[in-house]
Design an enzyme around this catalytic site. Structure first.
Site, short mmCIF file in Angstrom:
data_model
loop_
_atom_site.label_atom_id
_atom_site.label_comp_id
_atom_site.label_asym_id
_atom_site.label_seq_id
_atom_site.Cartn_x
_atom_site.Cartn_y
_atom_site.Cartn_z
N HIS A 181 0.69 -1.18 0.04
CA HIS A 181 -0.12 -0.12 0.17
C HIS A 181 0.89 1.26 0.01
O HIS A 181 0.64 2.17 -0.75
CB HIS A 181 -0.92 0.09 1.13
N GLU A 182 1.80 1.31 0.84
CA GLU A 182 2.68 2.50 0.87
C GLU A 182 3.52 2.67 -0.22
O GLU A 182 4.03 3.81 -0.70
CB GLU A 182 3.48 2.28 2.11
#
Length: 934
Positions: free
Chosen positions: A375-376
């Site tokens: 996600h990051e």
């Protein structure tokens, strides 16, 4: 070189594939951004005596009364030097940081006023003003006439004795001091370990230095950190050099960092710590994992290091763009309010979201780490390189990352089949919120999102999970290949769609909620209506499409896939969907569409027959869908509750995780509504019959529970089996967990597998008393090296049935020596989830609301979870009145980012009251009958 690329309105997201929108074009163009490195332009300024500034009363209707910055000034570079003091001031006892800032900006419209964000900073005065203004162009800078801090709108206000001229550049210099508090926002310190760190998103960069703190106000940053010897300094850019300096007789270090890329203030990060690290490199990009020295020595950063490089390469291929920075640092923070934060080049994580230890971490912990890293890292392009213009379109940023995190994690761990879990983790999760009349559209009006609290409210399930779900639907009907090509600005205008992509997607983006599609297999009628959990709720939010959607329908007939259909009006007729006596229809195959499905009674009966006779004819995601749709359709009074309960009869034969988890998630609602009533006993008797075969299945698979299954999903479902078996009172299960826990207490050797620890700890503590609770607490207190194990214990401590222990535990949440601030609200919610603790937690929150709000409320992303968590069991008129009174009594204190959650809790309570009144008798009769059936 331009001023940066921005996403404007959400309607732009998909025209790109047909060549008419903005998003993919922006992404493609962003690949050519400048990679030129800047030079450090740090200026030495003379300091005068520092005085506490005064705040001038706010004149009405002035520019500084507005939360949004005027558009007349555009920042170009910041040069910021900060010195965090990691020991308290001997006089005040406060931890502070000293700072100086130089910001170069261009005037794009004549003005005699400078507004720059500032919050909780005290400034050095220069000739009785809070800043110095200089020109870096051919014109002279006007003098500062007056300056003050505007508290409500968080500005440093500078009125000028003259005009800044359009097309000219100026430089603003400030010196300041701020508190290095333990409030988890801006530039803050750890409560226990030696560390100062940052969390800027969404509006806390202004707590660290004066800045134009809006996402579109991109600039370059030159960061310098002064720090104690024995510590390491990190920031977004690579460190250029670290030198020894002496300041006021103190031997210190000074670390200077490379200029950042052009970026938003909320992505800035700087950290001082005594951490250790491990690292490697991939294609010239340096990858490092930072954590406490004991964690690095124990190898807890190795899994994250092993997966970061491959996930980074996957996204390079996915975006068709090289990772734009020379390094990717990732650091585990002990006290961190968010789960993780995508600071460009220096990503921060909770320790539980980054560190993996095979001796303590479950397979779900491992999956969480892989998906959060994905996600990051997805944000490094989508969010950081290409950035939303304003927070009203946060969903584009977070929804996209929440969708592709499954793709990144699946690439890192292909055997897990993790992409299927979006159905449980996002779609089912957000349906519960988006079915309320108090929901909101994905895209808000820009003028409706102004204050920091309003911005924080957008960090909710709608932005993350609905955003991910809608993008997954888009990817499915376009195909993932075409969707991915769209991100590279390819033209795929020959798609066979019923309307333009803009028009299709606007129906999902610009109106709240979602439809239920009703299919009558006798007539072929296909219709849609706005799905509301409470059909009597009044929807006051207007819709530009009158709550009608353009709906892609992927479906099958008696197990065979059919040509997809589009529902473009309220009701249509499809000859293809007419079924004979031997045929059954299943719509929304693999639940790729963001909608629920209802059928005529005859087709429902056929689907239930298939589940009972040969459930594997229905895809496992759709078995979960049938369960989830049925229970929620019943709550909305579209079908009967008995009809929904009938979908659970086949569970005796179900062995797959996803359907079982969907069933348990929906049965949790029955526990919430009935675990204080006479329905509870027959419900337990029925469910223990359903789960016993699953418990026995995993008992045989694992040699009498002496090991865990090999498969990822089987490991999850073993936990389901043990958890529900113990919860429903299966004696063999309760004896098993008590034996394991007692052995740990007797030998001080924990042989419980990490997968099973949360459920074993919880059930053992629930069955035990003070002795078990105190033992678990002692383990929690002494465990200072493995955050994941601490999390398991912290949760399990909330499971006791002893009210006095739960009250004591609630008091601990107010003491950061006992429960870290980052975990306080989650712990209260855990206690409220316990039927014994629910009323205790509610009384506790009401009695201490002012304090809790001051500590955790203003900008906390988790604060809405607290409001929802302590009220989710409410189902009586008395509780409703308490909730309304709570809202009235605390209107002066406020509810911050929990404001919308409070309204949703009231709406949900009203719906629960109606549902219990209408269903309690039938539910009791059904469970009693089925529990006694052979």
């Amino acid at each position: 070189m331009g001023k940066g690329f921005f996403i404007s309105k959400t309607v732009g997201i998909l025209g790109i594939i047909a060549g008419v929108g903005a998003l993919a074009t922006i992404i493609a163009l962003s690949v050519v951004y400048s990679q030129e490195k800047g030079k450090n332009n740090n200026q030495n300024e003379e300091q005068t005596t520092s005085k506490p500034p005064t705040t001038t009363p706010i004149p009405s209707n002035k520019p500084w009364d507005k939360y949004r910055l005027p558009k007349n000034l555009v920042p170009e570079t910041y040069n910021v030097t900060l010195w965090p003091r990691l020991t308290p001031d001997p006089t005040t006892g406060l931890y502070t940081f000293l700072g100086s800032s130089v910001v170069d900006f261009e005037c794009v419209e004549d003005t005699d006023l400078i507004l720059i964000h500032s919050n909780k900073l005290n400034y050095t005065e220069f000739e009785n003003q809070l800043a110095r203004l200089m020109s870096v162009s051919s014109v002279e800078a006007p003098a500062i006439k007056s300056s003050w801090l505007q508290g409500v709108t968080q500005y440093l206000v500078l009125e000028l004795d003259g005009t800044l001229k359009k097309g000219h550049k100026y430089r603003l210099y400030t010196e300041f001091i701020g508190e290095l508090a333990d409030d988890l926002g801006g530039f803050y310190r750890m409560y226990i370990v030696v560390m100062a760190t940052t969390q800027m998103q969404p509006t806390d960069a202004r707590k660290s230095f004066p800045c134009f703190d809006e996402p579109a106000m991109k600039a370059y940053f030159f960061i310098t950190l002064i720090h104690d010897r024995g510590t390491t300094a990190l920031s977004n850019g690579k460190d250029i050099e670290t030198t020894e300096i002496n300041h006021d007789g103190q031997d210190l270090l000074k670390t200077v960092f490379e200029r950042t890329e052009k970026m938003s203030t909320y992505l800035l990060a700087f950290i001082v710590s005594d951490y250790d690290s491990i690292g490697n490199s991939i294609d010239g990009v340096e990858i490092r994992i930072f954590a406490r020295r004991s964690a690095i020595a124990a190898g807890q950063g190795q899994y994250a290091l092993n997966k970061t490089g491959p996930i980074l390469k996957f996204f390079e291929q996915y975006y068709n763009a090289t990772y734009p920075l020379p390094k990717s640092d990732q650091i585990a923070i002990p006290d961190f309010n968010a789960g993780a934060m995508e600071n460009w080049g220096l990503i921060t994580y909770r320790e539980t979201a980054l560190l993996y230890d095979e001796a303590f971490s479950s397979n779900s912990n491992k999956e969480k780490i892989a998906t959060i890293i994905a996600h990051e890292l997805a944000h490094m392009w989508f969010g950081n390189l290409v950035t939303l213009r304003w927070w009203n379109d946060l969903w584009l940023n977070e929804g996209f990352a929440s969708y592709v995190e499954y793709l990144g994690a699946n690439n890192a761990e292909p055997e897990w089949n993790v992409t299927d879990l979006i159905v449980l983790g996002d779609i089912h999760r957000v349906f519960a919120i988006d079915a309320l009349a108090s929901s909101h559209p994905l895209s808000s009006k820009e003028e409706d999102i102004q204050t920091p609290a309003q911005i924080s409210e957008l960090f909710d399930a709608i932005s993350y999970s609905k955003g991910a779900s809608v993008l997954r639907m888009l990817s499915d009907f376009l195909t993932e290949d075409v969707f991915q090509l769209g991100l590279r600005a390819a033209d795929s205008s020959k798609l066979e769609l019923p309307d333009t992509l803009d028009n299709i997607m606007n129906t999902w983006v610009l109106q709240m909620g979602f439809p239920v599609v009703t299919i009558n297999t006798g007539t072929g009628s296909v219709s849609q209506q706005h799905f509301l959990l409470d059909p009597e709720a009044v929807v006051t939010t207007p819709s530009p499409f009158n709550y009608q959607w353009i709906i892609p329908i992927k479906w099958m007939m008696t197990g065979n896939m059919q040509n997809p259909l589009w529902l473009t009006s309220k009701s249509e007729t499809s000859e293809a969907m007419k079924a004979t006596q031997d045929q059954w229809v299943l719509a929304n195959v693999n639940m790729v569409g963001y909608y629920r499905v209802n059928y005529d009674d005859d087709n429902w009966a056929k689907l239930l027959d298939v589940l009972q006779s040969n459930h594997q004819l229905i895809p496992r995601i759709n078995r979960a869908q049938i369960l989830d749709d049925a229970f929620n359709l019943a709550r909305a009074k579209i079908i009967s509750t008995v009809q929904a309960l009938n979908t659970t009869k086949y569970l005796s034969n179900e062995r797959d995780y996803i359907p079982w988890k969907a069933a348990l998630n929906n049965l949790d609602f029955f526990y919430l509504m009935f675990d204080r009533s006479e329905v509870y006993g027959p419900m337990q008797d029925y469910l223990v019959k359903k789960v016993s075969p699953l418990f026995e299945y995993y008992k045989q698979m694992t040699d009498n529970s002496s090991k865990v299954p090999d498969g990822h999903m089987d490991q999850y479902n073993q936990v389901n089996a043990i958890s529900l078996a113990c919860r429903t009172g299966l004696e063999e299960c309760q004896n098993l967990v008590m034996t394991w826990f007692q052995e740990w207490m007797d030998t001080d050797t924990n042989r419980i597998h990490p997968n099973l620890r949360s459920t074993v700890y919880c059930n053992a503590i629930a069955a035990g008393g003070k002795k078990e609770w105190d033992f678990a607490w002692s383990q929690f207190i002494k465990n200072d090296s493995t955050a994941i194990e601490s999390d398991k214990l912290r949760y399990a401590l909330s499971c006791t049935k002893q009210p006095w222990l739960l009250n004591r535990y609630l008091e601990y949440t107010l003491d950061p020596d006992m429960i870290r601030k980052q975990d306080a609200t989650a712990t209260i919610v855990d206690i409220a989830s316990n039927v014994v603790g629910q009323s205790l937690a509610w009384d506790f929150v009401r009695a201490r609301w002012s304090y809790i709000f001051s500590q955790y409320g203003g900008g906390s992303f988790s604060f809405s979870n607290l409001v929802n968590g302590v009220t989710k069991r409410f189902s009586t008129e008395f509780e409703l009145q308490q909730l309304k009174q709570f809202k009235a009594d605390n209107s002066d204190v406020g509810f911050g980012s929990g404001t919308l959650a409070l309204d949703q809790s009231i709406e949900r309570t009203i719906a629960n009251i109606k549902w219990v009144e209408e269903n309690k008798e039938n539910v009791l009769d059904w469970f009693t009958t089925e529990a006694n059936a052979q």
